[in-house]
Design an enzyme around this catalytic site. Structure first.
Site, PDB file in Angstrom:
ATOM      1  N   ASP A   1      12.175   1.059   1.417  1.00  5.60           N
ATOM      2  CA  ASP A   1      11.712   1.904   0.322  1.00  5.60           C
ATOM      3  C   ASP A   1      12.004   1.203  -1.010  1.00  5.60           C
ATOM      4  O   ASP A   1      13.071   0.612  -1.181  1.00  5.60           O
ATOM      5  CB  ASP A   1      12.470   3.238   0.397  1.00  5.60           C
ATOM      6  CG  ASP A   1      11.956   4.258  -0.582  1.00  5.60           C
ATOM      7  OD1 ASP A   1      10.785   4.653  -0.458  1.00  5.60           O
ATOM      8  OD2 ASP A   1      12.731   4.660  -1.480  1.00  5.60           O
TER       9      ASP A   1
ATOM     10  N   GLU B   1       7.935  -1.597   0.093  1.00  4.28           N
ATOM     11  CA  GLU B   1       7.180  -1.301  -1.114  1.00  4.28           C
ATOM     12  C   GLU B   1       7.555  -2.343  -2.159  1.00  4.28           C
ATOM     13  O   GLU B   1       8.696  -2.363  -2.628  1.00  4.28           O
ATOM     14  CB  GLU B   1       7.545   0.093  -1.642  1.00  4.28           C
ATOM     15  CG  GLU B   1       7.083   1.225  -0.758  1.00  4.28           C
ATOM     16  CD  GLU B   1       7.437   2.583  -1.370  1.00  4.28           C
ATOM     17  OE1 GLU B   1       6.542   3.425  -1.478  1.00  4.28           O
ATOM     18  OE2 GLU B   1       8.602   2.803  -1.735  1.00  4.28           O
TER      19      GLU B   1
END
Ligand code: CA
Length: 672
Positions: A354, A383
């Protein structure tokens, strides 16, 4: 999380703005001083048991004193014992206890600058009582299901061979129509032969039928927001609020009060998926913690694990009130050893980071390298962005634009995502597949997996302006995920006046582009049955009535499901869609000149990547009108046309003029 703040994060920010920010560092403790503290890379931290006794340890290089508190129960009010620890080398405090402590719980207390901090289970608790406040002492040999010793995930030669299915435990099994007994639990994925009221496969058999290779489970370590002692309240949360990183979340177990339950049941889930030939990817959120001064990081080594602004306040690249400091040696060690622990103890096959760009490129490279040493089939993606500014220099951030610097790391392509369906945060915005011109070049960037290609003009890219990937193995393609509107909802909000049939065509076209592009395809659970979330874009704590997949949709939207199933099968049976080098893509992909908007035509040539098909032609028409193109003469077999797909062949053609229906993909191949 996406490039935006969740409501949760906004609240955190508002709270931060209203309350006085309490500096956690004073001028004396500069960032440099923290960087120079000793570190320890051993894997025995906090608790290990062997024939010589119970060994407690805590990394806390600035502590004045440290002690361990032993409790008989997770909720006992008084400890039965307090053990004073001794400072040893590398910033580690140690103590040994020779009594039998099986079934007991422990916490640490650190005295820092003359003050005793609150109790903490530490940062390395591998078993926990409910809600994670105390660490549990258990016998790990009793947590392994039968068959665990020989358990192995699917072999992966290249990440481009993988098909990722992103899933929240509750979304997948909670609905009454799932036919699953252990709803919302790890065990849901161990139940065989479950079905919808219409008799169609749900659960693990549904995944097998669909043909995905890996399940990507949303955060499944212990997170903060769901009260594990009040599960009948049916709280839902995505879980992007980490509390204890090295123990499974209790609310996904059948009995959070039993420390064995969550561990054994998560292993049973992994085993069942592996036996079905499916790998397990964990979503990991090392970039921030749920709490700040009260987090386990702050209670063990105050100030060390976080980045700060010059005034001493927490910096906040996560949008959730804090960000961790991977560039500091012990934080890097923590991340690396934590994922290695999940890979070895739980046989996890992949990791999704993340807000990965909050971490530095060196840490991410080390993560990928050390995981590959454990199991070469493990892969890592994340990400490649942050949700706010960070003190970490841009050149050191694990940004998608820096992915070429990170061996073994892949990043999500927001390029292809937004170009296909329209901007993620503007619900009404359309994209290539929904008739908005101007996205053609960015879709092409997606098709070639952001690698350099002589026919792709990166200056016309909507998001990135250069070929940032050095290989397709660095790119994850998708059109939607748990963040933002589901594809179904996005199409409903952006395709004004379109009926369901038309929106389903657009969804097929969108996913056809994703699944035939170079790189690794990723889909959000339930899109194969055209699930929606009732228009809620940030459903992180929405009730099951928003988030749970209604499995009657599998029957209602059967045609959609069959299309996706064949699409996945097409990709998995044809290596041409799974090239592994930028050179191969540049050589084998040839774009045709077209003179209409929302139209892309290209060929994958030369039996690419060992494919049995000499040439595959793909034509995407995102406009409202049929388009006529000319294809060269040959013995072509059409496998996708007008919203239908059949790998056995829909029709044949000798080439020449061919029509591509509105909002659809045409795919055909020739053997020679
Ligand atoms: Ca929890």
């Amino acid at each position: 999380m996406n490039k935006k703040f969740s409501d949760f994060c906004l609240l955190a920010i508002l709270a931060g703005a209203i309350l006085t920010v309490i500096p956690t560092m004073d001028a004396k403790t500069s960032e440099d001083a923290l960087a120079n503290l000793p570190s320890y890379n051993g894997t025995d931290l906090e608790y290990v048991h062997d024939e010589s006794g119970n060994h407690f340890s805590l990394w806390s290089p600035e502590a004045d004193s440290v002690k361990v508190l032993i409790y008989r129960n997770f909720n006992a009010t008084e400890p039965v014992k307090e053990i004073v620890m001794q400072a040893e080398k590398d910033g580690v405090w140690r103590a040994c206890d020779l009594t039998r402590l099986d079934g007991c719980f422990y916490t640490f207390r650190v005295k820092y600058r003359g003050k005793w901090l609150d109790e903490t289970p530490g940062v390395w608790a591998k078993a926990l009582g409910p809600n994670g406040h105390r660490a549990a002492i258990i016998d790990f040999s009793k947590t392994n299901p039968e068959g665990w010793d020989g358990d192995k995930g699917p072999e992966v030669n290249n990440i481009t061979d993988v098909v990722i299915y992103e899933m929240h435990h509750r979304d997948f099994s909670m609905h009454a129509t799932s036919g699953i007994v252990n709803k919302g639990k790890f065990l849901a994925l161990t139940e065989q032969d479950t079905h919808s009221p219409e008799g169609l496969a749900t659960g693990i058999n549904h995944l097998k039928e669909l043909g995905i290779t890996h399940v990507h489970i949303l955060p499944s370590y212990d997170y903060n927001s769901v009260d594990e002692l009040n599960l009948p309240s049916n709280q839902y949360n995505w879980g992007y609020d980490p509390y204890n990183y090295n123990t499974p979340e209790g609310s996904y177990s059948t009995n959070p009060a039993d420390p064995y339950s969550r561990i054994r049941e998560m292993k049973e889930m992994v085993l069942a998926l592996h036996q079905a030939g499916i790998g397990v990817i964990m979503d990991v959120v090392y970039n921030h913690t749920a709490g700040k001064d009260d987090s386990n990081f702050s209670r063990t080594a105050p100030g060390y694990y976080y980045r700060h602004r010059p005034d001493g306040s927490y910096s906040d690249a996560s949008g959730c009130g804090n960000e961790t400091a991977s560039e500091r040696k012990q934080m890097q060690n923590f991340i690396v050893n934590s994922v290695k622990y999940w890979a070895t103890e739980y046989h996890i096959d992949g990791f999704r980071f993340d807000l990965m760009a909050i971490h530095d490129t060196e840490t991410m490279t080390r993560v990928a390298r050390e995981l590959k040493e454990i199991n070469p089939s493990i892969f890592v993606y994340g990400e490649g962005w942050t949700a706010g500014d960070s003190p970490l220099p841009v050149e050191n951030r694990a940004l998608k634009e820096n992915v070429a610097k990170m061996t073994g790391i892949a990043v999500f392509s927001d390029d292809i995502r937004d170009a296909i369906k329209g901007h993620y945060s503007n619900a009404a915005d359309c994209g290539f597949a929904t008739g908005k011109p101007g996205n053609e070049e960015t879709v092409k960037i997606g098709i070639v997996a952001s690698t350099a290609h002589p026919q792709v003009d990166y200056s016309k890219g909507n998001n990135s302006k250069f070929a940032y990937a050095s290989a397709p193995t660095q790119i994850i393609n998708y059109v939607s995920c748990h963040d933002d509107l589901t594809l179904t909802d996005k199409l409903a909000k952006s395709m004004v006046g379109a009926d369901k049939q038309k929106r389903m065509r657009a969804a097929k076209l969108a996913q056809t582009i994703v699944f035939t592009s170079q790189g690794t395809p990723f889909m959000f659970a339930g899109e194969e049955v055209f699930r929606d979330k009732k228009g809620v874009h940030n459903s992180y704590k929405s009730p099951d009535s928003i988030n749970a997949i209604d499995w009657t949709l599998k029957s209602i939207n059967a045609e959609q499901f069959n299309y996706y199933k064949q699409l996945i099968s097409l990709r998995r049976s044809h290596p041409a869609f799974r090239m592994t080098t930028a050179e191969d893509i540049a050589k084998n992909i040839i774009f045709d000149k077209v003179d209409a908007p929302n139209l892309i035509s290209y060929s994958i040539c030369n039996n690419a990547n060992g494919d049995e098909w000499k040439e595959i032609k793909l034509i995407f028409n995102g406009s409202d009108e049929a388009r006529e193109l000319k294809i060269k003469k040959g013995e072509w077999t059409i496998i996708a046309q007008d919203g239908k797909i059949d790998l056995g062949g829909i029709a044949t053609t000798k080439g020449g003029k061919i029509s591509v229906e509105p909002c659809s993909a045409l795919i055909l191949y020739k053997q020679k």
